[in-house]
Write a protein that holds these residues in place. Structure first.
Motif, PDB file in Angstrom:
ATOM      1  N   UNK A 122       4.284  -2.378  -1.452  1.00 29.89           N
ATOM      2  CA  UNK A 122       3.096  -3.225  -1.293  1.00 29.89           C
ATOM      3  C   UNK A 122       2.017  -2.497  -0.498  1.00 29.89           C
ATOM      4  N   UNK A 123       2.421  -1.872   0.604  1.00 33.68           N
ATOM      5  CA  UNK A 123       1.437  -1.174   1.440  1.00 33.68           C
ATOM      6  C   UNK A 123       0.821  -0.010   0.655  1.00 33.68           C
ATOM      7  N   UNK A 124       1.638   0.693  -0.111  1.00 35.62           N
ATOM      8  CA  UNK A 124       1.122   1.810  -0.912  1.00 35.62           C
ATOM      9  C   UNK A 124       0.101   1.305  -1.941  1.00 35.62           C
ATOM     10  N   UNK A 125       0.410   0.199  -2.620  1.00 36.61           N
ATOM     11  CA  UNK A 125      -0.564  -0.332  -3.589  1.00 36.61           C
ATOM     12  C   UNK A 125      -1.897  -0.625  -2.923  1.00 36.61           C
ATOM     13  N   UNK A 126      -1.823  -1.208  -1.731  1.00 34.32           N
ATOM     14  CA  UNK A 126      -3.065  -1.573  -1.029  1.00 34.32           C
ATOM     15  C   UNK A 126      -3.809  -0.324  -0.572  1.00 34.32           C
ATOM     16  N   UNK A 127      -3.083   0.608   0.028  1.00 36.27           N
ATOM     17  CA  UNK A 127      -3.755   1.780   0.593  1.00 36.27           C
ATOM     18  C   UNK A 127      -4.277   2.711  -0.500  1.00 36.27           C
ATOM     19  N   UNK A 128      -3.574   2.781  -1.620  1.00 36.17           N
ATOM     20  CA  UNK A 128      -4.019   3.645  -2.720  1.00 36.17           C
ATOM     21  C   UNK A 128      -4.986   2.903  -3.643  1.00 36.17           C
ATOM     22  N   UNK A 129      -5.153   1.613  -3.428  1.00 34.64           N
ATOM     23  CA  UNK A 129      -5.978   0.774  -4.316  1.00 34.64           C
ATOM     24  C   UNK A 129      -5.556   1.025  -5.763  1.00 34.64           C
ATOM     25  N   UNK A 130      -4.265   0.973  -5.974  1.00 36.94           N
ATOM     26  CA  UNK A 130      -3.707   1.297  -7.289  1.00 36.94           C
ATOM     27  C   UNK A 130      -2.477   0.421  -7.507  1.00 36.94           C
ATOM     28  N   UNK A 131      -2.503  -0.453  -8.516  1.00 38.72           N
ATOM     29  CA  UNK A 131      -1.388  -1.394  -8.699  1.00 38.72           C
ATOM     30  C   UNK A 131      -0.157  -0.791  -9.378  1.00 38.72           C
ATOM     31  N   UNK A 188      18.378  -0.605   7.140  1.00 38.98           N
ATOM     32  CA  UNK A 188      18.109  -1.754   6.268  1.00 38.98           C
ATOM     33  C   UNK A 188      19.266  -2.007   5.310  1.00 38.98           C
ATOM     34  N   UNK A 189      19.869  -0.943   4.798  1.00 40.95           N
ATOM     35  CA  UNK A 189      20.999  -1.122   3.894  1.00 40.95           C
ATOM     36  C   UNK A 189      22.227  -1.629   4.641  1.00 40.95           C
ATOM     37  N   UNK A 190      22.469  -1.078   5.798  1.00 45.80           N
ATOM     38  CA  UNK A 190      23.631  -1.501   6.601  1.00 45.80           C
ATOM     39  C   UNK A 190      23.520  -2.964   7.005  1.00 45.80           C
ATOM     40  N   UNK A 191      22.315  -3.386   7.339  1.00 51.09           N
ATOM     41  CA  UNK A 191      22.138  -4.758   7.827  1.00 51.09           C
ATOM     42  C   UNK A 191      21.696  -5.711   6.724  1.00 51.09           C
ATOM     43  N   UNK A 192      21.581  -5.228   5.503  1.00 52.77           N
ATOM     44  CA  UNK A 192      21.104  -6.063   4.389  1.00 52.77           C
ATOM     45  C   UNK A 192      19.815  -6.802   4.773  1.00 52.77           C
ATOM     46  N   UNK A 193      18.846  -6.041   5.218  1.00 53.46           N
ATOM     47  CA  UNK A 193      17.557  -6.648   5.570  1.00 53.46           C
ATOM     48  C   UNK A 193      16.802  -6.960   4.279  1.00 53.46           C
ATOM     49  N   UNK A 194      16.363  -8.197   4.191  1.00 54.90           N
ATOM     50  CA  UNK A 194      15.769  -8.721   2.972  1.00 54.90           C
ATOM     51  C   UNK A 194      14.257  -8.584   3.002  1.00 54.90           C
ATOM     52  N   UNK A 195      13.654  -8.091   1.914  1.00 51.70           N
ATOM     53  CA  UNK A 195      12.186  -8.039   1.896  1.00 51.70           C
ATOM     54  C   UNK A 195      11.604  -9.447   1.791  1.00 51.70           C
ATOM     55  N   UNK A 196      10.501  -9.672   2.475  1.00 52.34           N
ATOM     56  CA  UNK A 196       9.815 -10.967   2.371  1.00 52.34           C
ATOM     57  C   UNK A 196       9.289 -11.166   0.964  1.00 52.34           C
ATOM     58  N   UNK A 197       9.312 -12.399   0.498  1.00 54.47           N
ATOM     59  CA  UNK A 197       8.786 -12.701  -0.833  1.00 54.47           C
ATOM     60  C   UNK A 197       7.315 -12.292  -0.976  1.00 54.47           C
ATOM     61  N   UNK A 198       6.587 -12.342   0.118  1.00 52.32           N
ATOM     62  CA  UNK A 198       5.154 -12.051   0.048  1.00 52.32           C
ATOM     63  C   UNK A 198       4.851 -10.638  -0.452  1.00 52.32           C
ATOM     64  N   UNK A 199       5.758  -9.695  -0.197  1.00 50.74           N
ATOM     65  CA  UNK A 199       5.457  -8.302  -0.536  1.00 50.74           C
ATOM     66  C   UNK A 199       5.325  -8.042  -2.036  1.00 50.74           C
ATOM     67  N   UNK A 200       6.085  -8.801  -2.829  1.00 49.82           N
ATOM     68  CA  UNK A 200       6.213  -8.446  -4.243  1.00 49.82           C
ATOM     69  C   UNK A 200       4.888  -8.432  -5.003  1.00 49.82           C
ATOM     70  N   UNK A 201       4.001  -9.329  -4.630  1.00 50.08           N
ATOM     71  CA  UNK A 201       2.748  -9.455  -5.385  1.00 50.08           C
ATOM     72  C   UNK A 201       1.573  -8.730  -4.722  1.00 50.08           C
ATOM     73  N   UNK A 202       1.740  -8.379  -3.465  1.00 48.64           N
ATOM     74  CA  UNK A 202       0.640  -7.750  -2.726  1.00 48.64           C
ATOM     75  C   UNK A 202       0.112  -6.499  -3.437  1.00 48.64           C
TER      76      UNK A 202
END
Lengths: 196, 196, 196, 196, 196, 196
Positions: free
Chosen positions: E95-104, E175-189
């Motif tokens: 998500x951050x890359x899409x925003x910073x690169x202005x490229x979906x 993140x893999x060891x602790x199974x940290x879940x991405x927030x739903x908000x990231x997917x569409x950003x």
């Protein structure tokens, strides 16, 4: 930290007095020279024919100075045994390498990552070839021999490098399969000025 | 399809008359028995001490019937040599396996994927252990020995299984490094009723 | 050695009389031509639509002579199937390769280690590309195509080489998953003068 | 960020008017239904016989609801294509998975690490089997089928799971070899409420 | 498709009111800026000292524009996290890359196979180096730095590239060891015009 | 054997007098305590913010006694750094492990093959988990945590074990990328009675 008692091998270790004469003689000679009997001699003694062939092969490859120095031969053992995660071979031959190279650092360096060791580019080329034989021999080809030649290694040297890597491919597997334990004496050998 | 001329090894192959007496005698005996000289004898002859140790070791492991049959010993060779992509060992020992097992199919099956071969569960357990020694010996442990025991293999058998896998870890690497070519005679051996 | 009874697939094998007309016709034609029905035809017959697509795809890639010879197409199958440890494909297509190349040795050589096979440098370049598609297609790039061009392979040939490797990536997985057994007839095909 | 111009495949893409009638019809039908032509149709069109077999095979495996849902079939595609690093398949089938599962999150989750995805244990067992077929099919055996059965998957389902993984083993390799580019339209499909 | 309820980490997630003042302040600032709290902040909060060091390190590497752009820094995160199968990092930093690169498109491309992404040769060289640090750092050597230089990357840039890959080698494992879940908000950003 | 001159890092090493006050203070304190400055402090000093975060993180994980002893924390470092072929970390933390465990053998054993080391089954379970986080974290799951619990490790301990493995995944990559050289002093530390 308490240390659990461990045996030197998971397979039988015969008593010296029950061994064939030639094995007993060899083992006593090693003890005389080194001050202790490296466990590999005891771990293979339950199979006298294999013992004889193993050490005959070992000596044919390791007890020479032509082309590769004895220290360089040990370098190959330590590097490939590190890659094969063989505790006995890294600890025992690490000691021999320190002594033969008169260098207290090189064995640990080569065992972990020979690419970062304080050795010459020619020795790195030697270890590149040895590691390829140890880990992906099916891909060894003309290009690998050409690199050895560029660094001044002859075809006979190439055989030695590859044959040592191949012999310890066997030795590493035996030691890992049988859980052969390195003698405590090896750990400190060649680390102090008097030893080096 | 035209076949490029190839030599039997990229290293020197001495003439028989220049070999030490014991090597020449051994080679002539093999020729007498088999009708041809397997190339491994010629490819190692430029290093007489290594030749002697290699075949002494080989015979100590392979020329026995106790515990494992000779056919089972060859199965280990073929399976691990397939995994190591060793053309000489798969073709030459595939022939010996066909003859010793009196079975024209098993060698090709075991060379490609022993899990799908027409062998017994006990033999699959034997090959599971051999393959672990060949490919990830650093991870061999008590659980692997327990599985062998469940299938009726003794500790002495376990040593044989692992030691054969270890010996051919060496042999495969030598043959790949030196591009040792299998003799044409091997390909058809044991495939026809008269051979089996 | 006693051989356990095995079936030709772990999935259902319908009787010929229960098959759709076009499948039965195709299978009978193969039997007429070869003298036996290769097991892959029977193993896929429980899924008529997949059977039709599989053989249509197979024929589109393998029954051509333009660019690659039919023998070279089979070489790709044997080399990549060896890498994927697919017993059915190595044994069945090994037979076809021996026949098409009129060479009793090349199939076993290519199955175990194509780098050591008696083939031309141009054919080795072909197999280098095929193996990269089979084993690490994600890394195929311009440099790989450049090497093919240097050896005189066209872009259309490159597609054929890669598409055959890709098709057998599928076929090898189906055969391994379903434990499809090679017919006994394949093992000897193309090994004797009359066959070659 | 400026984007370099890229083509949809490194192989020829024929014009629609030069295609055989059946290919043109199929492509126009897809365009009618989807609003655009997925690049895989154009990238395979230079080989009409392979095109026909590819889509016949694809439809036989993917256009069914028995046993596995269509969404579950797409899950297998996305998980194995992620493991094979196939950009076209992950992006294109990710879109289809989002639509068929009516879930905007599951495709990205499954593509990166299906073990952490919001799917059921039964679906994880399905993907464990599919990934084993995709990545180490030579080791698939009875134990793997037993796990599927424990989760309520039938033998016919097992075939579907494995056959889809096998088909996309081929498809992933074709797309990577030919650098087939996913259409821009896929990226957003199924992510917004109106699409799901 | 019903989605099983899942937590954001398998380790404890403290309530905001029980956190040290500086952590709470940082978390509220992020929420203010982004509209939600990325789960990594909550998942590390049970270890305040590690939380502080983690984000201090992160900011030192990621919040700079010298040499590498911020978008290029995120590309390294997404490519190496894809290789490490880290769901949280691919989704969140995608998500951050899409925003910073202005490229979906670029984030999904780089996550699956950066070699096929619409990025410049200079950026591919950057990612080649980053992937080597991520996956086989023990083999990084002079030749790798030489390639970076040829593409105009300085030694300071090389440090940044490698250090970002190294930092996310840690982050991916946490993140893999602790199974940290991405927030739903990231997917569409960053996928819709207004975001880009 | 002559030793080529080598620097402690391929990146710039600032002079102490040019460092920010807090870095200089920290470095002088270490020198005071240890008698020399471990090269990692000098190798990171060209990036003060990264230096501060690195050592803050390091101390948060390694300077605790709760749950894991300090010796056990060092065991994790040595085992995972051996697997990652990081010469600096194996040599430097090997020394610390020998001192903290008061055992001159355990570091070399754990670095080469922890499965064969003289440690307790509980410590082997700890290292099994750490190695899985280091080498295949994407596959860590409930079953791995269950094994830790069976050996009496709490959830908080599990975090420590995994977080240390993750931190040194970063540290190993930095040291390999920058060719950070272990100080000569480390090799002998903790090997002689007076040190242990």
């Amino acid at each position: 930290m308490t240390t659990p008692q461990v045996s030197l091998s998971r397979f039988p270790v015969p008593e010296l007095k029950h061994l064939p004469e030639d094995l007993r003689t060899r083992i006593l000679a090693v003890q005389e020279k080194s001050g202790f009997v490296p466990n590999i001699f005891l771990a293979l003694a339950h199979r006298p024919d294999e013992f004889r062939a193993f050490f005959a092969y070992h000596d044919a490859l390791m007890e020479k100075e032509a082309g590769l120095t004895k220290a360089e031969r040990e370098m190959i053992v330590v590097a490939t045994s590190g890659a094969n995660q063989c505790q006995y071979c890294v600890v025992a031959h690490g000691a021999i390498l320190r002594i033969r190279a008169r260098n207290p650092y090189v064995a640990d360096q080569v065992a972990v990552n020979y690419r970062k060791a304080d050795i010459t580019p020619r020795q790195k080329a030697m270890l590149d070839f040895a590691m390829k034989v140890a880990l992906e021999a099916e891909q060894v080809g003309d290009a690998d021999y050409a690199i050895l030649r560029e660094h001044g290694w002859s075809e006979a040297d190439a055989w030695d490098i590859g044959a040592i890597a191949a012999f310890f491919a066997m030795s590493n597997r035996l030691a890992n399969m049988a859980s052969i334990r390195p003698n405590d004496e090896f750990y400190l050998l060649g680390r102090l000025p008097k030893n080096s």
